[in-house]
Design an enzyme around this catalytic site. Sequence first.
Site, PDB file in Angstrom:
ATOM      1  N   GLU A 142       0.794  -1.180   0.031  1.00  0.00           N
ATOM      2  CA  GLU A 142       0.048  -0.412  -0.188  1.00  0.00           C
ATOM      3  C   GLU A 142       0.576   1.482  -0.136  1.00  0.00           C
ATOM      4  OE1 GLU A 142      -1.912   0.966   3.540  1.00  0.00           O
ATOM      5  OE2 GLU A 142      -3.636   1.678   2.923  1.00  0.00           O
ATOM      6  N   GLU A 145      -7.226  -1.953   7.078  1.00  0.00           N
ATOM      7  CA  GLU A 145      -8.578  -1.932   6.326  1.00  0.00           C
ATOM      8  C   GLU A 145      -8.544  -3.649   6.567  1.00  0.00           C
ATOM      9  OE1 GLU A 145      -5.905   0.373   6.094  1.00  0.00           O
ATOM     10  OE2 GLU A 145      -6.970   1.489   4.392  1.00  0.00           O
ATOM     11  N   HIS A 186      -1.661   7.518   8.987  1.00  0.00           N
ATOM     12  CA  HIS A 186      -1.436   6.537   7.706  1.00  0.00           C
ATOM     13  C   HIS A 186      -0.181   7.320   7.078  1.00  0.00           C
ATOM     14  CE1 HIS A 186      -1.682   3.830   4.209  1.00  0.00           C
ATOM     15  NE2 HIS A 186      -1.400   5.012   3.668  1.00  0.00           N
ATOM     16  N   GLU A 200       4.211   5.468  12.489  1.00  0.00           N
ATOM     17  CA  GLU A 200       4.761   4.258  11.005  1.00  0.00           C
ATOM     18  C   GLU A 200       5.695   4.996  10.827  1.00  0.00           C
ATOM     19  OE1 GLU A 200       0.849   1.785   8.919  1.00  0.00           O
ATOM     20  OE2 GLU A 200       1.827   3.938   8.152  1.00  0.00           O
TER      21      GLU A 200
END
Lengths: 262, 262, 262, 262, 262, 262
Positions: B34, B122, B177, B182
């Site tokens: 992704e 997700e 995100h 991250e």
Amino acid sequence: MPQSSVRIADLTWYDFAARVKDDPIVFLPTGSVEQHGPHLPLFTDVILPVAVAEAVAAKLGGLVAPPVTYGYKSQPKSGGGNHFPGTLSLDASVFISLVRNIINELARHGVRKVVLFDGHMENQWFLVEAADLALRDQRAEGVHDLKIVKLGYWEFITKATEAALFPEGMPSWELEHAAVMETSVMLHLRPDLVRVDKIPDHPAASFPPYDVYPFDTTPIPPDGVLSSAKPASAEKGAIVIEQVVPDIAASLAKVFGKPTEA
Amino acid sequence: MPQSSVRIADLTWYDFAARVKDDPIVFLPTGSVEQHGPHLPLFTDVILPVAVAEAVAAKLGGLVAPPVTYGYKSQPKSGGGNHFPGTLSLDASVFISLVRNIINELARHGVRKVVLFDGHMENQWFLVEAADLALRDQRAEGVHDLKIVKLGYWEFITKATEAALFPEGMPSWELEHAAVMETSVMLHLRPDLVRVDKIPDHPAASFPPYDVYPFDTTPIPPDGVLSSAKPASAEKGAIVIEQVVPDIAASLAKVFGKPTEA
Amino acid sequence: MPQSSVRIADLTWYDFAARVKDDPIVFLPTGSVEQHGPHLPLFTDVILPVAVAEAVAAKLGGLVAPPVTYGYKSQPKSGGGNHFPGTLSLDASVFISLVRNIINELARHGVRKVVLFDGHMENQWFLVEAADLALRDQRAEGVHDLKIVKLGYWEFITKATEAALFPEGMPSWELEHAAVMETSVMLHLRPDLVRVDKIPDHPAASFPPYDVYPFDTTPIPPDGVLSSAKPASAEKGAIVIEQVVPDIAASLAKVFGKPTEA
Amino acid sequence: MPQSSVRIADLTWYDFAARVKDDPIVFLPTGSVEQHGPHLPLFTDVILPVAVAEAVAAKLGGLVAPPVTYGYKSQPKSGGGNHFPGTLSLDASVFISLVRNIINELARHGVRKVVLFDGHMENQWFLVEAADLALRDQRAEGVHDLKIVKLGYWEFITKATEAALFPEGMPSWELEHAAVMETSVMLHLRPDLVRVDKIPDHPAASFPPYDVYPFDTTPIPPDGVLSSAKPASAEKGAIVIEQVVPDIAASLAKVFGKPTEA
Amino acid sequence: MPQSSVRIADLTWYDFAARVKDDPIVFLPTGSVEQHGPHLPLFTDVILPVAVAEAVAAKLGGLVAPPVTYGYKSQPKSGGGNHFPGTLSLDASVFISLVRNIINELARHGVRKVVLFDGHMENQWFLVEAADLALRDQRAEGVHDLKIVKLGYWEFITKATEAALFPEGMPSWELEHAAVMETSVMLHLRPDLVRVDKIPDHPAASFPPYDVYPFDTTPIPPDGVLSSAKPASAEKGAIVIEQVVPDIAASLAKVFGKPTEA
Amino acid sequence: MPQSSVRIADLTWYDFAARVKDDPIVFLPTGSVEQHGPHLPLFTDVILPVAVAEAVAAKLGGLVAPPVTYGYKSQPKSGGGNHFPGTLSLDASVFISLVRNIINELARHGVRKVVLFDGHMENQWFLVEAADLALRDQRAEGVHDLKIVKLGYWEFITKATEAALFPEGMPSWELEHAAVMETSVMLHLRPDLVRVDKIPDHPAASFPPYDVYPFDTTPIPPDGVLSSAKPASAEKGAIVIEQVVPDIAASLAKVFGKPTEA
């Protein structure tokens, strides 16, 4: 500089977008988590096609997608059998739909040249179906120029390499599970994962011309190795890699109309 | 000595058989391919849960199965959206049946403690379904003592760690995100894969309380990063890892009745 | 005069054909048959979105399709859990294909504006998949102008309404199952179905940051209500309805380029 | 007092749990959203079986589950055909798996007596499959005492009632779509939904002994009504209801070994 | 000279290619492996439609594809029931997808006129679904001129033939399982497979207006024959064949715009 | 006397019930509708395994179920390819579920010894999956003593027979499609279906070590025959049959613990 990596996993989406503009060949290695005797790891069928695919991709300006690491059910005559501990396999429907889905996703982003690069003999027919269904899916999306190649890297081993691997004559490719070829290439590529002290040496298995379900385990060697791995060596592994990588690259360059880079 | 590895991939089948005798916790990391902005690789959601799962497994004498590397479709509000180049996602049915199948295979070999260790938001609801269906499958096989835990490692971040990550207040976990958390953990674990010069710094995205299909891309930042990653640092990444690993281990030790080793 | 009804169920096919000519927004409410404590009926998650959808549809000249009344499996943290008696849930594959099929049928008759109007939190991700697959199906049929909105009506509750509902501060939306909001709106809309004498009042449930399958029932309140419903009132229910209906209508009017009628 | 309701939808989970202890017959009405001419609403095939099932359930101490409101594809000879506007139908696989899933859910909560109570002729064979597969599923769960009855309420109409409906002789039950029987019962039960001024009066349709796909619409009356509805009346509707309700109740009482209450 | 055969099975691919150029009607007989009493073979429902289809095809210059020999599950009221030894039936999903797939394969090679030629009543509704789904598949492939007819050959029996078969009045077509009509036609076409000494003679079965699953075997005659086959004769069989073959041919000639050859 | 037939198709249900009491081996031939050059019919892969299976069954007191006549998609290297006119093939999912379903049906009636008797190379791996899934299904039904053998009759051809077929040396079994062996056996068994004047004689095809989708037709001989059929003769066909029939019977007698009758 990850952007020069052949691995899609290492790229940012900007890198990926830039690379796909050149209509690259994208390799999808497919393997298995499957017993490979007392001396090779369960990931042998993933490690080998990934390594070969990355070497081939490097020669062709290609990209390598994250491998399909779980494969179709190991069979006695080609992999020892699904009952061996640690062999984690997929139902045909799951394996087919997984590969089909990944091809469709590549196509959605504009990829038109895909190589299903197999390292696990039992996957072969299910890859055929995945390719056929993905082509159908793409037709429904209006895409008509997707081309898919399916191959097992071992199919490219020449008679000369075969002779180098088996100076005293080859038993059979099907019985090569966890035997001379795979052990040699692992010794060449990932010696850290080979238990040299456990390399087995026993006669090749002998199977009847039919299959029994649930498996008849009588003809299966208890260690899961279908023929002796004793003659394996890192040198033989290097011979295999040095031969198949350029040969596969040359074949794919021709199929896809691409120059090879090295 | 691969036999001490937490990775199933590295084991021989003899190792695997020996380890499973101790009724270990087996971790199945699940991620995605992704987009993660201009600075993080497409494999971020695989790299992170694999690293955390391996660290937790090491503390619990557990094993880590090869990760599920393709995940469910990226959504605008949590991952930027499936339309970003390089985002390769699975249909729900494929993802569910893949995870279900792997759980069933582990159970077939005697595993009774499974952790679905997620790195991609997700995936969460589809993991729920995979767990439920695998339990049903196992009942039909006469197995009634399989226990499955599902978790996202980020759910274990404490308020204290949150404060360390966001001294000026946290926006929202959904907007994290490719952002501070991250990026920090990637800087800590895999700095070679972070493009430090491309770390984005722009206001957080703002979404309406509904979703539009096909995606309305208006509210999505063009680089796919949902809030600024500027404050990220390797030190913050270390703080996250050093907190969540023992905390997850402690929770799982309790759930599964296992001692922690470290 | 049923022809003015917003309910597709009440129309004749002549009415339907006439209405679809105006390119209306068609609402598909999705709910569940799920325990809602000792005081609310199993159909709470159907009654509420149907009522709200009908009110919104009336403002937009829209139509409401018969609701999907069985939903995805109730989870402990958001609905108490699927094990409660009377909770009748669908497998993900069934729920997804049902919603996908209904969207495709609406599209077959010329509908191009669909709202998946959810009343059951557990449905949300499966609605995402249904929408994505229906769009794919429609592309294969040559339809490229279908637009689908997915929403949960509770997502439109403003901070002001939240303050009215919870003057002393809100616990969490996830713990609002069968609690103040749902009970209030039921008291407003269907007081005949609320057992006022059984409205529970106990502390909110507290869950660990992971999920266990089969469910660990320890943290689940025995009555299935996740936080106190005591402060509920019909007045509060009226406040919710009076705020969310026009707000949802305004949002959808903008998304679909429609005037609101009232 | 909702607890005395026959509708599962109206019950709390406490009510449901208490009622299921008595091993009740649970009715699952199945209908369709299907054109019923210019005078009857699209929900006719839901309204009728729900009403009859509730009346029968009341006599048997039974429960009625929320109906399956979308049915199998309307066919020219029995329903006019799927092409009529407003006819929203399910693929066989979706309809079968939906009904199968609901039966399984009822069985999970201890229900052992299920009646598939159909109001749409086209559903019949798919109900057979759903019943057969649910029984298989239950065997895998170790449940061996589930009993399922499938019926169409119109099959219980006696010759005497037939004579009352059609004093001049009956055309054929298949051509009774939106005609005398359905119109009469709707006039009896839901006159508010019948457009009396639009009740059609034209000769019965005549079909060849084969079916053509895509439909040959030549033999289909343009209004979708397969034979005249003119002779319909609320009185005739009452006669039908008053005859079939006790007769169905008596049959089911015998099949399931239950006393009838009224 | 196999090239003149109506059977696709007998043709070479050159023959097939030449024949398809003329846009022939292709017949797909569908039957079952189903008990037919003590006197008729399990393949009765395959033998009959194949024979009739071949005779019709011969008149229309058509082709007959290899039959679908396994059918949908036998039901008590029309076939005695699936529990009889030797009755080998398919799940609905398997039967539907098999027929759908064959239609799609015919269409892939250019066939545009298909007749689903049924010999087993239980197949009928699943043939409807197969036809509908194949048309959908073909639309996605860009094929819009495929036409499919579905029929049961017995539906073409005229009142006159009925009178010849049943001089004393006909019981019901549904109860004709393994009875006068099927026995007569088998005596005419395949007397070698009829056990004349075992032709049963007992009263017709009588069923209630509902169905019970698992089957209530009480009303089912123990030999599986639903009404007396005693009056059967080869002469009656010849009457049936001589009437239905030209009548079906004439109908199809009209539907497909083809001349009949004989 | 059909009751002595090996064909299930010819039996009555009384015969079948009586025969199954002896725990017979039941053979399921699987073939294809596939081009076999200009000289052999499309049904070659059905005719051959059915004939061989019936001969073997006769020696073992076994039964032969109606064959699966549609097979998996023909591939260039083993069957010329799916694009040849008249080749009607099934998707993997359909073929697998069909075979699985038939095995389950045999098991439902008490059969415990099944032989999947293949005549089409492309079916092999999908038969493996069908067998595996049927065993799983049977476990869920509580059946644990089902044994399934999968074989291709050609795998039993001995070196001696091979020498008789190919006095000048054999090319490869994969290239034997529609060539010496199949043509010879057809000349022996069904000379009426062989176009002797069209038997092709051209060099064997030569394929690269990879596969291309959509097919690269360059290496495929235009007539679909992969190597010369010229040396074929009925005598050679007789040699094959006379050798493989007793050898297969002997193998199966051993596997299943059955005496051979002749």
